[in-house]
Write a protein that holds these residues in place. Structure first.
Motif, short mmCIF file in Angstrom:
data_model
loop_
_atom_site.label_atom_id
_atom_site.label_comp_id
_atom_site.label_asym_id
_atom_site.label_seq_id
_atom_site.Cartn_x
_atom_site.Cartn_y
_atom_site.Cartn_z
N ASP A 162 57.87 -23.84 16.12
CA ASP A 162 59.10 -24.53 15.77
C ASP A 162 60.14 -23.59 15.17
OD1 ASP A 162 57.90 -26.83 16.62
OD2 ASP A 162 57.61 -27.67 14.63
N VAL A 163 59.76 -22.35 14.93
CA VAL A 163 60.67 -21.35 14.38
C VAL A 163 60.99 -20.36 15.49
CG1 VAL A 163 60.96 -19.55 12.64
CG2 VAL A 163 59.68 -21.64 12.07
N ASP A 164 62.28 -20.15 15.77
CA ASP A 164 62.65 -19.26 16.87
C ASP A 164 62.30 -17.81 16.53
OD1 ASP A 164 65.30 -17.77 15.92
OD2 ASP A 164 65.41 -19.85 15.23
N ASP A 165 62.20 -16.98 17.55
CA ASP A 165 61.78 -15.59 17.39
C ASP A 165 62.70 -14.80 16.47
OD1 ASP A 165 59.56 -15.95 18.99
OD2 ASP A 165 60.50 -15.15 20.80
N ALA A 166 64.01 -15.01 16.57
CA ALA A 166 64.95 -14.27 15.72
C ALA A 166 64.74 -14.61 14.25
CB ALA A 166 66.39 -14.55 16.15
N THR A 167 64.51 -15.89 13.97
CA THR A 167 64.27 -16.31 12.59
C THR A 167 62.93 -15.76 12.10
OG1 THR A 167 65.57 -18.32 12.92
CG2 THR A 167 64.04 -18.32 11.06
N ALA A 168 61.91 -15.82 12.93
CA ALA A 168 60.60 -15.27 12.55
C ALA A 168 60.71 -13.78 12.26
CB ALA A 168 59.58 -15.53 13.65
N GLU A 169 61.50 -13.07 13.07
CA GLU A 169 61.68 -11.63 12.84
C GLU A 169 62.41 -11.39 11.53
OE1 GLU A 169 63.47 -7.64 15.02
OE2 GLU A 169 63.74 -9.59 15.98
N ALA A 170 63.45 -12.18 11.25
CA ALA A 170 64.19 -12.04 10.00
C ALA A 170 63.30 -12.33 8.79
CB ALA A 170 65.40 -12.97 10.00
N LEU A 171 62.49 -13.39 8.91
CA LEU A 171 61.56 -13.71 7.84
C LEU A 171 60.53 -12.60 7.66
CD1 LEU A 171 61.02 -17.52 8.50
CD2 LEU A 171 62.19 -16.49 6.52
N GLY A 172 60.12 -12.00 8.77
CA GLY A 172 59.19 -10.88 8.71
C GLY A 172 59.78 -9.70 7.96
N LYS A 173 61.05 -9.42 8.20
CA LYS A 173 61.71 -8.30 7.51
C LYS A 173 61.87 -8.61 6.02
CE LYS A 173 62.64 -5.06 9.17
NZ LYS A 173 61.91 -3.78 9.26
N LEU A 174 62.18 -9.87 5.70
CA LEU A 174 62.27 -10.27 4.30
C LEU A 174 60.92 -10.14 3.61
CD1 LEU A 174 64.02 -11.44 2.01
CD2 LEU A 174 63.49 -13.73 2.91
N ARG B 232 55.72 -21.43 5.52
CA ARG B 232 54.72 -20.58 6.20
C ARG B 232 55.04 -19.12 5.99
NH1 ARG B 232 52.71 -21.78 11.64
NH2 ARG B 232 51.20 -20.31 10.82
N ARG B 233 54.03 -18.35 5.79
CA ARG B 233 54.16 -16.90 5.59
C ARG B 233 53.74 -16.17 6.86
NH1 ARG B 233 51.07 -16.47 -0.18
NH2 ARG B 233 52.21 -18.16 -1.13
N HIS B 234 54.27 -15.00 7.01
CA HIS B 234 53.83 -14.04 8.04
C HIS B 234 53.89 -14.60 9.47
CE1 HIS B 234 51.94 -12.47 4.30
NE2 HIS B 234 52.56 -11.38 4.73
N LEU B 235 54.91 -15.35 9.80
CA LEU B 235 55.05 -15.87 11.16
C LEU B 235 55.17 -14.74 12.17
CD1 LEU B 235 57.53 -18.86 10.72
CD2 LEU B 235 55.05 -18.93 10.99
N HIS B 236 55.96 -13.75 11.84
CA HIS B 236 56.15 -12.61 12.75
C HIS B 236 54.82 -11.93 13.04
CE1 HIS B 236 58.34 -9.37 14.69
NE2 HIS B 236 57.73 -8.49 13.92
N GLU B 237 54.04 -11.70 11.99
CA GLU B 237 52.75 -11.05 12.16
C GLU B 237 51.77 -11.93 12.92
OE1 GLU B 237 54.49 -11.22 9.40
OE2 GLU B 237 54.47 -9.30 8.33
N ALA B 238 51.82 -13.24 12.67
CA ALA B 238 50.93 -14.17 13.40
C ALA B 238 51.23 -14.14 14.89
CB ALA B 238 51.08 -15.59 12.85
N ARG B 239 52.52 -14.05 15.22
CA ARG B 239 52.89 -13.97 16.63
C ARG B 239 52.46 -12.64 17.22
NH1 ARG B 239 58.78 -17.01 16.77
NH2 ARG B 239 57.97 -18.95 15.92
N MET B 240 52.59 -11.59 16.46
CA MET B 240 52.17 -10.27 16.94
C MET B 240 50.64 -10.27 17.16
SD MET B 240 52.82 -6.41 15.41
CE MET B 240 52.88 -7.05 13.78
N LYS B 241 49.90 -10.87 16.26
CA LYS B 241 48.45 -10.97 16.42
C LYS B 241 48.10 -11.70 17.70
CE LYS B 241 44.36 -13.07 14.37
NZ LYS B 241 43.82 -13.92 13.31
N LYS B 242 48.78 -12.81 17.94
CA LYS B 242 48.49 -13.60 19.14
C LYS B 242 48.79 -12.79 20.40
CE LYS B 242 49.23 -18.09 21.17
NZ LYS B 242 49.82 -19.41 21.04
N ARG B 243 49.92 -12.08 20.40
CA ARG B 243 50.27 -11.25 21.56
C ARG B 243 49.25 -10.13 21.78
NH1 ARG B 243 55.46 -11.51 19.32
NH2 ARG B 243 55.24 -9.38 18.55
#
Length: 144
Positions: free
Chosen positions: A26-38, A130-141
């Motif tokens: 439900d969180v777009d990739d750009a937002t997940a990336e921004a949250l990851g950087k934060l 939710r924490r670490h969305l960017h990392e969770a997506r990277m793990k899945k990939r």
């Protein structure tokens, strides 16, 4: 590559009586990336905090070592040098008006508290906490 092979546990599920967090999709990739950087920036401040605690402990240890140096200077027949160390170094503020514990406290109550609060508010608003969305997506990939 290290992979977690443990099965899902109850602690990784939504606790009873609480609403589930929105799925990461439900969180777009750009937002997940921004949250990851934060999140990465927050992790960097946590590392800095650890270094600040190391500084605090090292300075405290050095101050206590001065007691032994004074004792040895006196025993070696140099009371005037022992007095100099006692007068000029023992208990000296590391910055004007501050011992290291005060620096640690001010960092935690000021910058660190503000940083963690803003990070949490942004994450709550954009990802339901939710924490670490960017990392969770990277793990899945990476794991397919």
């Amino acid at each position: 590559m290290i992979r977690d092979i443990r099965p899902e546990t109850a602690s990784s599920q939504t606790p009873p009586g609480t609403s589930p967090r929105p799925p990461s999709r439900d969180v777009d990739d750009a937002t997940a990336e921004a949250l990851g950087k934060l999140s990465e920036a927050l992790e960097t401040t946590e590392r800095a905090r650890g270094h600040l605690y190391s500084f605090h402990q090292l300075i405290g240890h050095a101050d206590l070592q001065l007691d032994e140096a004074v004792k040895l200077l006196r025993a070696a027949g140099h009371p005037e040098m022992a007095d100099l160390v006692t007068r000029e170094l023992i208990g000296l503020n590391v910055i004007p008006g501050r011992w290291t514990f005060q620096i640690v406290e001010e960092y935690e109550d000021g910058y660190h508290s503000a940083f963690t609060g803003v990070e949490r508010r942004v994450r709550e608003r954009l990802a339901g906490g939710r924490r670490h969305l960017h990392e969770a997506r990277m793990k899945k990939r990476r794991q397919g």
